[in-house]
Design an enzyme around this catalytic site. Structure first.
Site, PDB file in Angstrom:
ATOM      1  N   CYS A 207      -0.229  -6.243  -3.096  1.00  0.00           N
ATOM      2  CA  CYS A 207      -1.442  -5.966  -2.602  1.00  0.00           C
ATOM      3  C   CYS A 207      -1.419  -5.645  -1.029  1.00  0.00           C
ATOM      4  CB  CYS A 207      -2.658  -6.613  -3.166  1.00  0.00           C
ATOM      5  SG  CYS A 207      -2.657  -7.205  -4.890  1.00  0.00           S
ATOM      6  N   ALA A 208      -0.948  -4.447  -0.735  1.00  0.00           N
ATOM      7  CA  ALA A 208      -0.221  -4.638   0.766  1.00  0.00           C
ATOM      8  C   ALA A 208      -1.372  -3.987   1.694  1.00  0.00           C
ATOM      9  CB  ALA A 208       0.748  -3.823   0.446  1.00  0.00           C
TER      10      ALA A 208
ATOM     11  N   ASP B 132      -0.853 -11.128  -2.174  1.00  0.00           N
ATOM     12  CA  ASP B 132      -1.940 -11.329  -1.285  1.00  0.00           C
ATOM     13  C   ASP B 132      -2.943 -10.612  -2.095  1.00  0.00           C
ATOM     14  OD1 ASP B 132      -3.006 -12.351   0.783  1.00  0.00           O
ATOM     15  OD2 ASP B 132      -2.824 -10.447   2.118  1.00  0.00           O
TER      16      ASP B 132
ATOM     17  N   PRO C   3      -4.186  -3.368   4.483  1.00  0.00           N
ATOM     18  CA  PRO C   3      -3.684  -2.233   5.210  1.00  0.00           C
ATOM     19  C   PRO C   3      -2.507  -2.484   6.014  1.00  0.00           C
ATOM     20  CG  PRO C   3      -5.510  -4.023   6.597  1.00  0.00           C
ATOM     21  CD  PRO C   3      -5.205  -4.550   5.067  1.00  0.00           C
TER      22      PRO C   3
ATOM     23  N   SER D 262      -0.717  -5.565   7.621  1.00  0.00           N
ATOM     24  CA  SER D 262      -0.265  -6.441   8.543  1.00  0.00           C
ATOM     25  C   SER D 262       0.966  -7.264   7.856  1.00  0.00           C
ATOM     26  CB  SER D 262      -1.356  -7.284   9.014  1.00  0.00           C
ATOM     27  OG  SER D 262      -2.146  -7.864   7.873  1.00  0.00           O
TER      28      SER D 262
ATOM     29  N   CYS E 298      -7.601 -15.295   1.144  1.00  0.00           N
ATOM     30  CA  CYS E 298      -8.376 -15.773   2.323  1.00  0.00           C
ATOM     31  C   CYS E 298      -9.772 -16.497   1.623  1.00  0.00           C
ATOM     32  CB  CYS E 298      -8.637 -14.774   3.403  1.00  0.00           C
ATOM     33  SG  CYS E 298      -9.205 -13.272   2.597  1.00  0.00           S
TER      34      CYS E 298
END
Ligand SMILES: C[S@@+](CC[C@H](N)C(=O)[O-])C[C@H]1O[C@@H](n2cnc3c(N)ncnc32)[C@H](O)[C@@H]1O
Length: 700
Positions: free
Chosen positions: A163-164, A246, A166, A168, A299
């Site tokens: 799940c890449a 992620d 944007p 970073s 997050c």
């Protein structure tokens, strides 16, 4: 005034938001994610704005030089005097992130608004703005920099970022893969596959990672939970050495940056994502190599999105995954242990255990901690609490695969029609379907694809298939997505080899170039890829991968009029393909011809004026003219076409920049030499010269 003693910018909207939410406070107090004694500090911190952090891009000498420049000038000035804001509150100077290696990431305890407003911070503000635009630093949240470190990516690894966007973290992974590549070291041999479910976000991802100029990068557009399983001709799984999950999450640990979350937080936000998060991580586990690492991160502070997913994954994988104790990695990073027990809530209240009827409330069994869960070593997970290091919050779990596991086929993937399966398995275009054998059609009816192995070269390496380029979707299985086609027309590749003096032993362009143009004998753009990326694409005989971008755009077709060609070809070889500026960092070490070394004055002049005439012309007196006769002769000795200009060694040494860093693509025309570099990139080169010259003067 808030808890940090700061007043927000009246226009940033930050302080208009009521930063309280009873449900949030009740929920997290009950979850015990923060010790009782730290609760108020935690809440105060969550209500304060997030300090700005950035990391210096790249690694090795380039990055440490940049850091030394920064510490030697800008930060030194700030450290000298005590900084105060308009209300005389003390502002601490910028400091390196304690846990980040080599002081290459920094935290400024100022809000963006303060950076813009306070005259003493003007220098830092300008630096960050410019360096970010030019790509020498990346503004990135401190905690978001953590997961790639635990992946332990190596240049030869196959890495999947599920799940890449944007991008970073993908960018960090690519930097790590490329390390100090300067032409003397080897190019990375691995691959980085960066995936996102959202097509627009895939394009954003491609844009954000463009600066890495990487031939190892493949961007795909799939649901991560159904990521295609690619197998080699002998049925061997194309698996990955490292996988980052992620995952999409409620983001409630980002309230310092996105304070509107205070108003919309409910326990349902996390509950609603749990199953998707688990499915994505489970697919990651299937695609992971035995011995490889999988990093799961969010997050969010919520155990339902974190420990509950980790526990369910460990159970589902039945001993194939081990949760690693990474307490000795990044030792200076303060972390809280994961929980073995937690509570499940929804808008109706607390649910002590799963009895079945909870399903009606959209709760599922894997959200609950049971007796088996309590035996799992979940304290090995890392929860980053905002008040510990003045950051956002984050959650990370690191797994290793210790034995093979069963792979479930992609049950939800779009079903292919019989015709489509047959066409794809044979790599033939729609018009040729009539010639398919009875046997192949029977296989396809049974739901199997004919196992046509990829083509193999004399070294046993898989070559890219020639997909039909005239099929129903422009040759691709995927509507609106061009197929990835090999460029192995000897005319194209040999012309590139010979005109630029590139040796096939140094870099195998004949095997590792692809295009998205249907007519592969006249490709518009030529992308280079690594050996591993070719093997991956070659094994995808059924074209399961929806590839939105692939490799590094190294060459572009430059139309040259036939009559010009005829005239020129008498005096030497011509090439229809120009080297792109993006391709130069990678290709330059292998190019032996068409490199011109102008004087520094001529080099600066072409950057500033974009064109240098060979002769003065009374009709265009404003045009800049090459001043050095030797450079002019070298240019005139070339046939028309692309060339690379690089300052001379003594000039490069004087400003401490490497050849590859100041190699620029130009066009040798009839009467002038012209830049083939965009205006934005040109500013970057001019700045690089100025900054390095200034630093050199400063230190000498
Ligand atoms: C937390 S963000 C990823 C941030 C990214 N790793 C970075 O560091 O820049 C989550 C991403 O997952 C994507 N996403 C959401 N659902 C997905 C799914 N089912 N499969 C793949 N990607 C998904 C979203 O589009 C979003 O870009």
């Amino acid at each position: 005034m808030d808890a940090r003693g700061e007043r927000g910018n009246a226009h940033d909207g930050y302080h208009d938001i009521q930063k309280t939410n009873k449900a949030f406070e009740t929920y997290y107090k009950a979850q015990n994610i923060v010790p009782e004694s730290e609760w108020e500090t935690f809440l105060d911190c969550m209500r304060s704005p997030l300090p700005m952090t950035f990391r210096i891009n790249g690694s090795g000498k380039f990055a440490t030089d940049m850091r030394d420049q920064l510490e030697g000038t800008l930060f030194a000035e700030l450290l000298k005097e005590e900084l105060k804001d308009e209300e005389q509150n003390e502002l601490p100077p910028p400091k390196p992130l304690a846990w980040y290696p080599e002081r290459l990431a920094w935290q400024c305890s100022y809000t963006r608004a303060q950076l813009r407003r306070l005259p003493a911070l003007q220098g830092i503000f300008d630096f960050i703005k410019n360096a970010n635009e030019l790509g020498s630093i990346s503004r990135q949240e401190a905690v978001s920099m953590i997961p790639p470190f635990f992946l332990d990516a190596q240049p030869h690894h196959r890495i999947l970022d599920m799940c890449a966007s944007p991008g970073s973290k993908t960018f960090q992974i690519l930097e790590r893969m490329h390390g100090d590549f300067d032409g003397n070291t080897k190019l990375p041999t691995g691959i980085v596959v960066a995936n996102d479910v959202d097509l627009k976000r895939c394009n954003l991802l491609t844009h954000q990672t463009k600066r890495a100029n990487s031939p190892t990068l493949l961007v795909t557009n799939h649901e991560a939970q159904n990521y295609p399983i690619i197998k080699g001709p002998k049925g061997e799984l194309f698996d990955f050495d490292a996988i980052l999950c992620d995952v999409p999450c409620s983001g409630d640990a980002t309230m310092r940056k996105a304070p509107d979350i205070w108003n919309r937080w409910t326990p349902g936000n996390g509950n609603g994502l749990h199953t998707l998060q688990l499915r994505i991580a489970a697919r990651g586990a299937q695609l992971l190599k035995v011995g490889g690492r999988l990093v799961y991160s969010t997050c969010s502070l919520n155990p339902i999105e974190n420990e509950a997913v980790v526990a369910a994954l460990l159970k589902e994988c039945d001993g194939a995954l081990e949760l690693l104790d990474v307490s000795d990695e990044l030792p200076d990073l303060k972390r809280s242990p994961g929980l073995r027990d937690w509570q499940v809530w929804d808008k109706f209240g607390y649910h002590p255990s799963f009895r079945g009827e909870e399903q009606m409330f959209k709760l599922c069994e894997t959200m609950f901690s049971d007796e088996e869960t309590k035996k799992l070593p979940l304290e090995r997970c890392l929860r980053l609490l905002p008040h510990h290091q003045d950051t956002g919050g984050f959650f990370v779990a690191v797994f290793q695969k210790v034995k093979p596991m069963e792979i479930k086929e992609d049950v939800n993937a779009k079903k292919q029609t019989v015709k489509e399966r047959v066409r794809l398995s044979l790599n033939v275009n729609a018009k040729n379907e009539i010639e398919m054998s009875h046997e192949v059609i029977t296989l396809a009816r049974k739901g199997q694809t004919a196992s046509i192995p990829p083509e193999v070269d004399d070294k046993g390496e898989y070559l890219l298939p020639h997909r039909g380029a005239t099929g129903p979707n422009g040759g691709s299985r995927w509507l609106g997505i061009d197929p990835v086609l090999p460029v192995n027309d000897p005319k194209v590749i040999n012309s590139i080899y010979s005109v630029y003096g590139i040796e096939s032993d140094d870099i195998a362009l004949h095997k590792n170039c692809v295009t998205r143009t249907a007519d592969t004998s006249r490709p518009k753009r030529v992308y280079t890829i690594t050996d591993s990326l070719r093997q991956y694409l070659a094994c995808d005989v059924n074209e399961s991968l929806r590839v939105t971008s692939c490799g590094l755009k190294a060459f572009e077709r430059q139309e040259i009029k036939d009559e010009v060609k005829e005239q020129e070809e008498t005096s030497g070889a011509m090439c229809d393909f120009r080297l792109t500026q993006d391709g130069i960092p990678m290709m330059f070490p292998f190019v032996r011809k068409r490199i011109i070394r102008p004087t520094f004055d001529d080099f600066k002049a072409i950057l500033e004026r974009r064109t240098l005439a060979f002769e003065y012309s009374a009709e265009a007196p404003q045009r800049a003219v090459i001043s050095c006769a030797e450079t002019k002769k070298a240019l005139l000795d070339l046939t028309l076409g692309c060339c690379i200009l690089v300052p001379r060694d003594e000039d490069l040494a004087a400003i401490n920049v490497s050849k590859a860093d100041l190699a620029i693509a130009c066009w040798r025309g009839r009467t002038s030499c012209n830049l083939l570099v965009s205006k934005a990139e040109t500013i970057h080169f001019i700045d690089k010269i100025k900054v390095n010259a200034a630093v050199k003067m400063d230190t000498s």
